[in-house]
Design a protein around this motif. Sequence first.
Motif, PDB file in Angstrom:
ATOM      1  N   LYS A 148     -38.384 -34.704  37.469  1.00 31.24           N
ATOM      2  CA  LYS A 148     -37.105 -35.401  37.372  1.00 31.24           C
ATOM      3  C   LYS A 148     -36.428 -35.225  36.008  1.00 31.24           C
ATOM      4  O   LYS A 148     -35.292 -35.648  35.824  1.00 31.24           O
ATOM      5  N   GLU A 149     -37.113 -34.603  35.065  1.00 31.36           N
ATOM      6  CA  GLU A 149     -36.580 -34.441  33.713  1.00 31.36           C
ATOM      7  C   GLU A 149     -35.249 -33.686  33.717  1.00 31.36           C
ATOM      8  O   GLU A 149     -35.084 -32.688  34.411  1.00 31.36           O
ATOM      9  N   GLY A 150     -34.292 -34.206  32.959  1.00 32.52           N
ATOM     10  CA  GLY A 150     -33.005 -33.552  32.799  1.00 32.52           C
ATOM     11  C   GLY A 150     -32.033 -33.777  33.932  1.00 32.52           C
ATOM     12  O   GLY A 150     -30.932 -33.220  33.929  1.00 32.52           O
ATOM     13  N   LYS A 151     -32.406 -34.598  34.898  1.00 29.30           N
ATOM     14  CA  LYS A 151     -31.548 -34.830  36.057  1.00 29.30           C
ATOM     15  C   LYS A 151     -30.995 -36.248  36.011  1.00 29.30           C
ATOM     16  O   LYS A 151     -31.738 -37.204  35.758  1.00 29.30           O
ATOM     17  N   ALA A 152     -29.709 -36.393  36.268  1.00 34.81           N
ATOM     18  CA  ALA A 152     -29.068 -37.710  36.260  1.00 34.81           C
ATOM     19  C   ALA A 152     -29.721 -38.618  37.290  1.00 34.81           C
ATOM     20  O   ALA A 152     -29.965 -38.209  38.427  1.00 34.81           O
ATOM     21  N   GLY A 196     -33.767 -42.891  19.286  1.00 41.09           N
ATOM     22  CA  GLY A 196     -33.381 -42.570  20.658  1.00 41.09           C
ATOM     23  C   GLY A 196     -34.541 -42.428  21.617  1.00 41.09           C
ATOM     24  O   GLY A 196     -34.366 -41.918  22.727  1.00 41.09           O
ATOM     25  N   ASP A 197     -35.734 -42.878  21.235  1.00 42.84           N
ATOM     26  CA  ASP A 197     -36.917 -42.759  22.079  1.00 42.84           C
ATOM     27  C   ASP A 197     -36.714 -43.507  23.399  1.00 42.84           C
ATOM     28  O   ASP A 197     -36.406 -44.690  23.419  1.00 42.84           O
ATOM     29  N   MET A 198     -36.881 -42.798  24.506  1.00 45.94           N
ATOM     30  CA  MET A 198     -36.723 -43.391  25.836  1.00 45.94           C
ATOM     31  C   MET A 198     -38.050 -43.557  26.571  1.00 45.94           C
ATOM     32  O   MET A 198     -38.068 -43.953  27.733  1.00 45.94           O
ATOM     33  N   GLY A 213     -30.500 -35.930  24.237  1.00 53.68           N
ATOM     34  CA  GLY A 213     -31.570 -36.773  23.726  1.00 53.68           C
ATOM     35  C   GLY A 213     -32.813 -36.823  24.589  1.00 53.68           C
ATOM     36  O   GLY A 213     -33.020 -36.001  25.480  1.00 53.68           O
ATOM     37  N   ASP A 214     -33.612 -37.825  24.291  1.00 60.18           N
ATOM     38  CA  ASP A 214     -34.876 -38.031  24.974  1.00 60.18           C
ATOM     39  C   ASP A 214     -34.636 -38.391  26.439  1.00 60.18           C
ATOM     40  O   ASP A 214     -33.580 -38.889  26.809  1.00 60.18           O
ATOM     41  N   ASP A 215     -35.628 -38.145  27.277  1.00 54.36           N
ATOM     42  CA  ASP A 215     -35.525 -38.383  28.712  1.00 54.36           C
ATOM     43  C   ASP A 215     -36.736 -39.193  29.157  1.00 54.36           C
ATOM     44  O   ASP A 215     -37.868 -38.770  28.935  1.00 54.36           O
TER      45      ASP A 215
END
Length: 180
Positions: A64-68, A21-23, A55-57
């Motif tokens: 911006k991490e964790g934001k759609a 799942g590495d993004m 998962g990963d972001d």
Amino acid sequence: MAKMLYSVTMSLDGFIAGPDGDMSWLADYLGPNPEVEGLIGDIGALLVGRRTYGGDDPHRGTEKEGKAFGGGWDGPQFVLTHHAPDRPVPGVTFVGDIDGAVAASKAAAGEKYVNILGADIARQCVEIGALDEVLVCIAPVMIGDGVRLFDHPGGTHVKLERLSVSQAPLATNLWMRVVR
């Protein structure tokens, strides 16, 4: 009534995430994309798979991490999971079955799109006949392994009709409609 849209960025060799799942690969391809920027205002709700939600972001380590959409979108999110967290998460509803998740997200989206995030949940939407459209932003990279755009062991045939093709500085966008 809301339409169900699977939107995703994919490597040229067909992967939407790397191994486990590495993004991180995606960070270099998150640039301006008028197609995506135009879509964001037309999204009324998100339907997210549990692995994608937790998962990963690609925005890891940034504001911006964790934001759609890196913070470009805000609204109701529905996460399909059999293991909801003990504490409520503001703006997020955890749903235990695909039919309930589709119904709840469509009701919340109104006349806008339900944007599907996650390969497995997109596959489940295909299986129940709920997927309406697919937007794939093809990044100019091959990552060689990971999570495929669409994987259905044993195969399945999903006929698509091209709605549009467009170019962005860091992607080629293909927008398709599911033919029923």
